[in-house]
Design an enzyme around this catalytic site. Structure first.
Site, PDB file in Angstrom:
ATOM      1  N   HIS A  80       0.837  -1.210   0.000  1.00  0.00           N
ATOM      2  CA  HIS A  80       0.000   0.000   0.000  1.00  0.00           C
ATOM      3  C   HIS A  80       0.866   1.252   0.000  1.00  0.00           C
ATOM      4  O   HIS A  80       2.037   1.221   0.413  1.00  0.00           O
ATOM      5  CB  HIS A  80      -0.945   0.016   1.212  1.00  0.00           C
ATOM      6  CG  HIS A  80      -0.270   0.391   2.497  1.00  0.00           C
ATOM      7  ND1 HIS A  80      -0.092   1.705   2.899  1.00  0.00           N
ATOM      8  CD2 HIS A  80       0.287  -0.376   3.471  1.00  0.00           C
ATOM      9  CE1 HIS A  80       0.538   1.728   4.064  1.00  0.00           C
ATOM     10  NE2 HIS A  80       0.784   0.485   4.432  1.00  0.00           N
ATOM     11  N   CYS A  81       0.294   2.341  -0.468  1.00  0.00           N
ATOM     12  CA  CYS A  81       0.936   3.657  -0.381  1.00  0.00           C
ATOM     13  C   CYS A  81      -0.019   4.587   0.350  1.00  0.00           C
ATOM     14  O   CYS A  81      -0.781   4.154   1.220  1.00  0.00           O
ATOM     15  CB  CYS A  81       1.331   4.177  -1.758  1.00  0.00           C
ATOM     16  SG  CYS A  81      -0.035   4.359  -2.940  1.00  0.00           S
TER      17      CYS A  81
END
Length: 346
Positions: free
Chosen positions: A97-98
Site C-alpha cells: 500500500h501507499c
C-alpha cells in the site's frame, strides 16, 4: 498472475497472514503506519518532494518520468528485500500500500507481480486505513475497567488476567508510558498520537474477533492523557461509562511497590520528574520531596508523591456521571498480581 485490489476489511484480514509492505517514504512511515508493516519506500523523503512538486506544477507525465528514474535503480534492491522477508515468513504472497492507493503502490505491485509474487494492494491506501482506525473507536465494546490508586500493580494484574485467557489491552504498554510524571522512566520513546491510535485500533479489532457472550475486554482506568498521547475522546467516553473494579490496597503496601519500581532510577531523573509536577504539587511539598531525595530518604519522597497522586486519582474518578454506582471497591491485602487477578475474576 495479476495484482488484486482489496477493500480495507479484506486487507485487514489478510494482513494477519501475509507481510505488509508500506511503500510510502521513510518519513511517512516513521510518523505512523499499519502495525507490523515493513517499510519499503519507493521514494525517499526528498525524492517524494521532487516528484510531488513536478506533479502539481507541471504534469502527471513529468512526475512519472522523474519517478521512473528513481524507481529504476532501486528495483533489484526492493525485490531482494521482499524476497528475504517472504523467505523468512515462508510465503510468496504480499500486501502493498501507499498513501492513497495510487501510483506508488501500483508501481511496486507491478514489479513484485512481474517477479512472481502474489500481490494484493489496498484500495484507497493508508488514507483508507486511517478511516478504518477511527471507526473502531465508534464501536461499542464490553469493557471491564480495573481501577486502583498509584502503586496498585494494575499493569501486572492485567498481565495475569491475560495469562489466564482473558482479553486484555494494556494502554500504557501501547503508549510506552506509565501515566505519571515518572511514567517515561525506563520506557522506549512514545509513539506519535496517530501511531498510538493505529496500535489501539488494531488491539480492539483483534480482541473483538475473540469476544463471546462470556468475555469482556479488560482495560486499566486511565486519564485520557498518557504522557504525550491521548486516548481518543469517543473511546475514552465509553471507558468512563463502564463499571470499575477498584483494587483497594493499603497505602504502605503501595508505597513499597513504588519504591521497588522507581527507587532504582538516578536521583537526577527522580528530581526532574518531581519538578515537572511542581505547580500541581505545590512549592513546599516539591521542596520537601526534593530534599528527601538529596538526603537519600527515597521513601519519604515517594510518600509525599503517593499522597498527591491518590488525591488526583480520587478527584478524577469522581468526574464520572455516577461514581457511586460505577466504582466497586475490591479489598486487597497486598500488591500481588496473581491473588488480585483471582479476586477480580471472582
Amino acid at each position: 498472475m495479476a495484482v488484486t485490489k482489496l477493500l480495507i476489511d479484506e486487507f485487514i484480514v489478510l494482513s494477519k497472514q501475509y507481510p505488509v509492505f508500506d511503500v510510502r517514504s521513510e518519513g511517512e512511515f516513521e510518523h505512523a503506519h499499519i502495525p507490523g508493516a515493513h517499510s519499503l519506500p519507493l521514494f525517499n523523503n526528498e525524492e517524494r518532494k521532487i516528484v510531488g512538486t513536478a506533479y502539481k506544477q507541471e504534469s502527471k507525465q513529468k512526475a512519472i518520468k522523474i519517478g521512473l528514474k528513481y524507481f529504476g535503480v532501486k528495483m533489484v534492491k526492493m525485490v531482494e528485500a521482499v524476497e528475504q522477508l517472504t523467505e523468512d515468513a515462508n510465503t510468496k504472497t504480499v500486501l502493498v500500500h501507499c498513501w492513497r492507493g495510487g501510483m506508488r503502490s501500483a508501481g511496486v505491485a507491478w514489479l513484485l507481480d512481474l517477479y512472481g509474487f502474489k500481490v494484493y494492494t489496498l484500495v484507497g491506501g493508508y488514507k483508507t486505513y486511517r478511516n478504518w482506525v477511527l471507526k473502531q473507536f465508534d464501536l461499542t465494546y464490553p469493557i471491564q475497567i480495573v481501577g486502583g490508586y498509584t502503586g496498585s500493580g494494575k499493569t501486572e494484574v492485567l498481565q495475569e488476567l491475560s495469562n489466564r485467557g482473558e482479553l486484555v489491552i494494556d494502554l500504557e504498554g501501547l503508549a510506552h508510558h506509565k501515566g505519571s510524571a515518572f511514567g517515561a522512566l525506563g520506557q522506549p520513546p512514545q509513539p506519535r498520537q496517530e501511531m498510538f491510535e493505529n496500535l489501539l485500533a488494531t488491539q480492539l479489532s483483534d480482541k473483538a474477533v475473540l469476544l463471546t457472550s462470556e468475555k469482556v475486554i479488560w482495560l486499566e482506568d486511565e486519564s485520557q492523557r498518557i504522557g504525550e498521547v491521548n486516548i481518543p475522546t469517543i473511546f475514552f467516553k465509553q471507558m468512563r461509562e463502564k463499571k470499575v473494579l477498584f483494587l483497594d490496597i493499603p497505602f504502605d503496601e503501595r508505597l513499597q511497590y513504588i519504591l521497588q519500581g522507581y527507587g532504582k532510577f538516578s536521583k537526577e531523573h527522580l528530581v526532574n520528574a518531581v519538578i515537572r509536577i511542581k505547580k500541581r504539587l505545590g512549592g513546599l511539598e516539591t521542596k520537601t520531596a526534593i530534599n528527601c531525595l538529596i538526603e537519600d530518604d527515597i521513601m519519604g519522597c515517594f510518600a509525599i508523591l503517593l499522597k498527591y497522586y491518590d488525591k488526583g486519582y480520587f478527584a478524577g474518578s469522581q468526574k464520572r456521571e455516577n461514581p457511586e454506582q460505577l466504582i466497586h471497591k475490591i479489598p486487597c491485602n497486598s500488591v500481588d498480581a496473581k491473588t488480585n487477578a483471582i479476586r477480580l475474576l471472582q
